[in-house]
Design an enzyme around this catalytic site. Structure first.
Site, PDB file in Angstrom:
ATOM      1  N   SER A 146       0.817  -1.213   0.000  1.00 53.11           N
ATOM      2  CA  SER A 146       0.000   0.000   0.000  1.00 53.11           C
ATOM      3  C   SER A 146       0.853   1.266   0.000  1.00 53.11           C
ATOM      4  CB  SER A 146      -0.869  -0.025   1.265  1.00 53.11           C
ATOM      5  OG  SER A 146      -1.237   1.277   1.639  1.00 53.11           O
ATOM      6  N   GLY A 147       0.511   2.195  -0.875  1.00 53.07           N
ATOM      7  CA  GLY A 147       1.207   3.477  -0.906  1.00 53.07           C
ATOM      8  C   GLY A 147       0.968   4.259   0.379  1.00 53.07           C
ATOM      9  N   LEU A 148      -0.280   4.226   0.845  1.00 52.92           N
ATOM     10  CA  LEU A 148      -0.615   4.930   2.084  1.00 52.92           C
ATOM     11  C   LEU A 148       0.220   4.381   3.243  1.00 52.92           C
ATOM     12  CD1 LEU A 148      -2.482   6.773   3.838  1.00 52.92           C
ATOM     13  CD2 LEU A 148      -4.032   4.826   4.002  1.00 52.92           C
TER      14      LEU A 148
ATOM     15  N   ASP B 236       0.911  10.417   1.989  1.00 52.72           N
ATOM     16  CA  ASP B 236       0.600   9.611   0.795  1.00 52.72           C
ATOM     17  C   ASP B 236       0.380  10.555  -0.385  1.00 52.72           C
ATOM     18  OD1 ASP B 236      -0.083   7.509  -0.842  1.00 52.72           O
ATOM     19  OD2 ASP B 236      -2.134   7.322  -0.081  1.00 52.72           O
TER      20      ASP B 236
ATOM     21  N   ASP C  54       1.210  -0.895  -5.047  1.00 51.60           N
ATOM     22  CA  ASP C  54       0.375   0.280  -5.283  1.00 51.60           C
ATOM     23  C   ASP C  54       1.258   1.291  -6.016  1.00 51.60           C
ATOM     24  OD1 ASP C  54      -1.121   2.558  -5.184  1.00 51.60           O
ATOM     25  OD2 ASP C  54      -1.345   2.594  -3.000  1.00 51.60           O
TER      26      ASP C  54
ATOM     27  N   ASP D  62       0.448   4.039  -7.448  1.00 51.03           N
ATOM     28  CA  ASP D  62      -0.134   5.388  -7.509  1.00 51.03           C
ATOM     29  C   ASP D  62      -0.483   5.737  -8.967  1.00 51.03           C
ATOM     30  OD1 ASP D  62       0.040   5.532  -4.795  1.00 51.03           O
ATOM     31  OD2 ASP D  62       1.892   6.691  -4.741  1.00 51.03           O
TER      32      ASP D  62
ATOM     33  N   GLU E 239      -3.399   4.211 -10.919  1.00 52.27           N
ATOM     34  CA  GLU E 239      -4.719   4.833 -10.795  1.00 52.27           C
ATOM     35  C   GLU E 239      -4.823   6.044 -11.710  1.00 52.27           C
ATOM     36  OE1 GLU E 239      -3.805   5.230  -6.611  1.00 52.27           O
ATOM     37  OE2 GLU E 239      -4.173   7.389  -6.674  1.00 52.27           O
TER      38      GLU E 239
ATOM     39  N   LYS F 141      -0.018  12.363  -6.607  1.00 52.37           N
ATOM     40  CA  LYS F 141      -1.351  11.887  -6.222  1.00 52.37           C
ATOM     41  C   LYS F 141      -1.745  12.376  -4.817  1.00 52.37           C
ATOM     42  CE  LYS F 141      -2.418   8.810  -3.872  1.00 52.37           C
ATOM     43  NZ  LYS F 141      -2.604   7.370  -3.873  1.00 52.37           N
TER      44      LYS F 141
ATOM     45  N   ASN G 156      -4.278  10.950  -1.565  1.00 54.08           N
ATOM     46  CA  ASN G 156      -5.025   9.771  -1.149  1.00 54.08           C
ATOM     47  C   ASN G 156      -6.509   9.947  -1.439  1.00 54.08           C
ATOM     48  OD1 ASN G 156      -6.666   8.208   1.106  1.00 54.08           O
ATOM     49  ND2 ASN G 156      -4.741   7.121   0.735  1.00 54.08           N
ATOM     50  N   SER G 157      -7.131   8.875  -1.892  1.00 57.33           N
ATOM     51  CA  SER G 157      -8.525   8.940  -2.359  1.00 57.33           C
ATOM     52  C   SER G 157      -9.507   9.345  -1.274  1.00 57.33           C
ATOM     53  CB  SER G 157      -8.937   7.578  -2.910  1.00 57.33           C
ATOM     54  OG  SER G 157      -8.081   7.216  -3.946  1.00 57.33           O
TER      55      SER G 157
ATOM     56  N   ARG H 250      -6.687   1.170 -11.977  1.00 55.50           N
ATOM     57  CA  ARG H 250      -7.621   1.566 -10.906  1.00 55.50           C
ATOM     58  C   ARG H 250      -8.490   2.725 -11.386  1.00 55.50           C
ATOM     59  NH1 ARG H 250      -5.419   2.965  -4.908  1.00 55.50           N
ATOM     60  NH2 ARG H 250      -6.724   4.786  -4.445  1.00 55.50           N
TER      61      ARG H 250
ATOM     62  N   HIS I   9     -12.750   1.580  -7.208  1.00 58.47           N
ATOM     63  CA  HIS I   9     -12.624   2.082  -5.838  1.00 58.47           C
ATOM     64  C   HIS I   9     -13.856   2.895  -5.448  1.00 58.47           C
ATOM     65  CE1 HIS I   9     -10.618   2.534  -2.211  1.00 58.47           C
ATOM     66  NE2 HIS I   9      -9.645   3.394  -2.513  1.00 58.47           N
TER      67      HIS I   9
HETATM   68  C1  SPV Z   1      -3.405   2.484  -0.559  1.00 61.21           C
HETATM   69  O1  SPV Z   1      -3.523   1.563   0.233  1.00 61.21           O
HETATM   70  O2  SPV Z   1      -2.442   3.236  -0.564  1.00 61.21           O
HETATM   71  C2  SPV Z   1      -4.457   2.716  -1.538  1.00 61.21           C
HETATM   72  C3  SPV Z   1      -5.780   2.312  -1.213  1.00 61.21           C
HETATM   73  O3  SPV Z   1      -4.173   3.279  -2.547  1.00 61.21           O
HETATM   74  S1  SPV Z   1      -6.578   3.700  -0.608  1.00 61.21           S
HETATM   75  O4  SPV Z   1      -5.863   4.208   0.508  1.00 61.21           O
HETATM   76  O5  SPV Z   1      -7.895   3.185  -0.273  1.00 61.21           O
HETATM   77  O6  SPV Z   1      -6.660   4.673  -1.668  1.00 61.21           O
HETATM   78 MG    MG Z   2      -2.440   4.232  -2.530  1.00 63.43          MG
END
Ligand code: SPV
Ligand code: MG
Length: 556
Positions: free
Chosen positions: A59-61, A71, A98, A100, A127, A133, A135-136, A171, A202
């Site tokens: 996971s990027g986060l 992130d 991930d 990004d 994505e 980026k 975070n979503s 994504r 997502h």
């Molecule tokens: C991550 O885990 O970094 C993701 C998923 O990209 S989210 O945080 O839900 O965007």
């Molecule tokens: Mg991410």
């Protein structure tokens, strides 16, 4: 590095078949819904694998959080690559990275995918947002990438993979950004046609309604991956029934560790103690286990040159020490802690300080409790019916060359061993000439008392060797030539040979089972191979009872 080399070969997991990428592909394309567990470093990746997961979501986060940054592409892609490499080395399951937005345009995606293939990363998810980026789950209506431009990235990525099974997941952020279901479907189709192996749809709703709508409309032209972080309340069977191919638990490892670390730090800060915490956190032994220390020990045995000059040690630690009562209920006395450290650890440290690296321990009572790292273990499973000589005989293979034999329940000042190693002689015993001071107070009175060829005096100079003559079995025979063997013997190659031969002789005549080591030395003396005595004056102790334990604490 060559392409498609399994990097986990570094940690000993060689030649996994099929390749990780093929396994990730099977997990996403297979008939069963698959799961990916978040990890953000080598340790969390190992823990995901240990729990039973068949794939990791890098996971990027979480990787950003673990690195202490946001992130928002604050960690560069090569820094992320380094984290991924540790994760891949630490595990044998595939990793979906991930990726990004791909860290730039199509050209950056080409280089990213090629590098991931080189490092044995099984797949990447990119994505359709803009670099850098966000975070979503932050803000509303984040701008989306131009669809055509994003399709170009997908094509470039697929054209750059050097691993045929590498999985590229596209994504779709249209639902998150408020563009609606039709735009999400339009983009998902476009990405699939551009070559994506799967789409990740997502959503940040707290229920799965929009995901379910997407699944109803989706024509199954490629697998679908979801991330139920906000709609976690939906049972996974509903995703199965809807035809979802894979579920990512995207950040739960890093969140669990944040809570655990926070609790621990707070408690230690407030209490200035770890007493209340100790039982609730992983042991240091667990860290060694997760790090694979046992494999390293084996590798050391295979690859490090054996220093034939350095003595080896055999520690006899098979007995319980029943006089210590409940303290030795679940462990032998060598594992009793003296000011926080087992006796055996203190002993082996002293051995190591004198250059002895190779230490074998003969275990018996509660052997599983004798588990310190970097020691070789030999088991005397008949410890209840046998004595010291039989325990030593279980280590017969190791009785070669320079060897130190030590009881497992003793503590001594290091100079005693240093001196013993310097004394000439095939078999040299450290004997306490001041034994009377000890035995007056200790219940161990009379044990291992030996008659020597000359008496000890404080101004003693060892010009002529002092020799072991016999064992004192009756205290009335003790005289000025008497000393107490402290439980350490040093053998050279010939001494080891003599001991081996004597043990064999004892095995043949049936005396091996019950004999102690003093009896073994007495037999050698009677046969014309008397061990040499090196006198010491205190500065050691053995632990037999609660009184000795108190002395051991003072000794430190
Ligand atoms: C991550 O885990 O970094 C993701 C998923 O990209 S989210 O945080 O839900 O965007
Ligand atoms: Mg991410």
């Amino acid at each position: 590095m060559a392409t498609n080399v399994e990097p986990d070969a570094l940690s000993g997991n060689k030649g996994e078949n099929p390749r990780k990428s093929a396994r990730l592909r099977a997990l996403i394309e297979g008939p069963e819904m698959g799961f990916l567990m978040e990890a953000h470093d080598g340790l969390s990746a190992k823990i995901a694998q240990e729990a039973g997961f068949n794939a990791v979501w890098a996971s990027g986060l979480s990787m950003s959080a673990a690195l202490g940054v946001r992130d928002s592409n604050e960690a560069s892609w090569t820094q992320v690559l380094e984290v991924l490499e540790f994760m891949a080395d630490a595990t044998t399951i595939p990793i979906l990275m991930d990726g990004d937005t791909g860290y730039g345009n199509f050209n950056n995606v080409r280089r990213l995918v090629a590098k991931l293939c080189q490092r044995g990363i099984a797949g990447a998810c990119i994505e359709d947002k803009l670099f850098p980026k966000t975070n979503s789950f932050i803000g509303h209506g984040q701008p989306l990438a131009d669809m055509e431009e994003f399709c170009g990235k997908i094509k470039a990525g697929k054209d750059s993979q050097t691993d045929p099974d590498f999985v590229l997941v596209a994504r779709v952020e249209a639902l998150i950004s408020g563009w609606g279901l039709d735009e999400a479907l339009r983009r998902a189709h476009a990405y699939q046609e551009a070559g994506a192996d799967a789409v990740l749809i997502h959503s940040k709703q707290t229920n799965a309604a929009e995901i379910m709508s997407f699944m109803r409309e989706w024509d199954d032209s490629c697998p679908v991956v979801i991330v139920p972080t906000t709609y976690y309340g939906t049972p996974t069977d509903q995703f199965r029934a809807a035809g979802v191919n894979a579920v990512i638990w995207a950040n739960h490892s890093v969140r669990a560790s944040i809570s655990a670390m926070r609790d621990a730090a707070k408690m230690i800060f407030e209490e200035e103690s770890v007493v209340g915490l100790e039982d609730r956190i992983a042991t240091v032994k667990d860290i060694f286990h997760l790090a694979g220390n046992a494999e390293l020990k084996d590798a050391e045995d295979r690859y490090l040159p054996v220093d034939n000059e350095a003595p080896r040690a055999i520690v006899l630690a098979a007995t319980r020490g029943s006089a210590l009562g409940p303290l030795t209920e679940d462990r032998p006395k060598c594992m009793i802690e003296i000011q926080g450290q087992p006796l055996l650890r203190r002993l082996t440290r002293t051995l190591r300080q004198t250059g002895i690296r190779d230490v074998a321990v003969v275990r018996g009572y509660a052997k599983d409790a004798v588990d310190l790292p970097n020691l070789t273990y030999i088991d005397n499973d008949d410890y209840e019916t046998t004595g010291e000589a039989a325990s030593l005989a279980t280590a017969m293979d190791r009785l070669t060359g320079d060897t130190v034999i030590a009881y497992g329940d003793i503590m001594f000042r290091r100079y005693i061993l240093d001196a013993l190693l310097d004394v000439e002689g095939d078999i040299v015993l450290a004997v306490d000439g001041m034994w009377r001071e000890r035995t007056d107070r200790s219940e161990s009175s009379g044990r291992d008392l030996v008659k020597c060829s000359r008496a000890f005096s404080p101004s003693f100079i060892e010009d002529d060797p002092v020799l072991f003559e016999s064992i004192i079995t009756d205290m009335k025979d003790a005289d000025e030539n008497t000393g107490e063997w402290i439980g350490i013997a040093r053998l050279n190659a010939r001494g080891s040979e003599l001991i081996r031969a004597e043990l064999e002789a004892m095995r043949s005549d049936g005396t091996l089972q019950s004999a102690d080591l003093a009896t073994l030395f007495a037999r050698l003396a009677a046969g014309g191979n008397a061990p040499r005595v090196h006198y010491v004056a205190g500065h050691w102790l053995d632990v037999n009872d609660a009184f000795d334990l108190a002395r051991a604490r003072d000794f430190l």
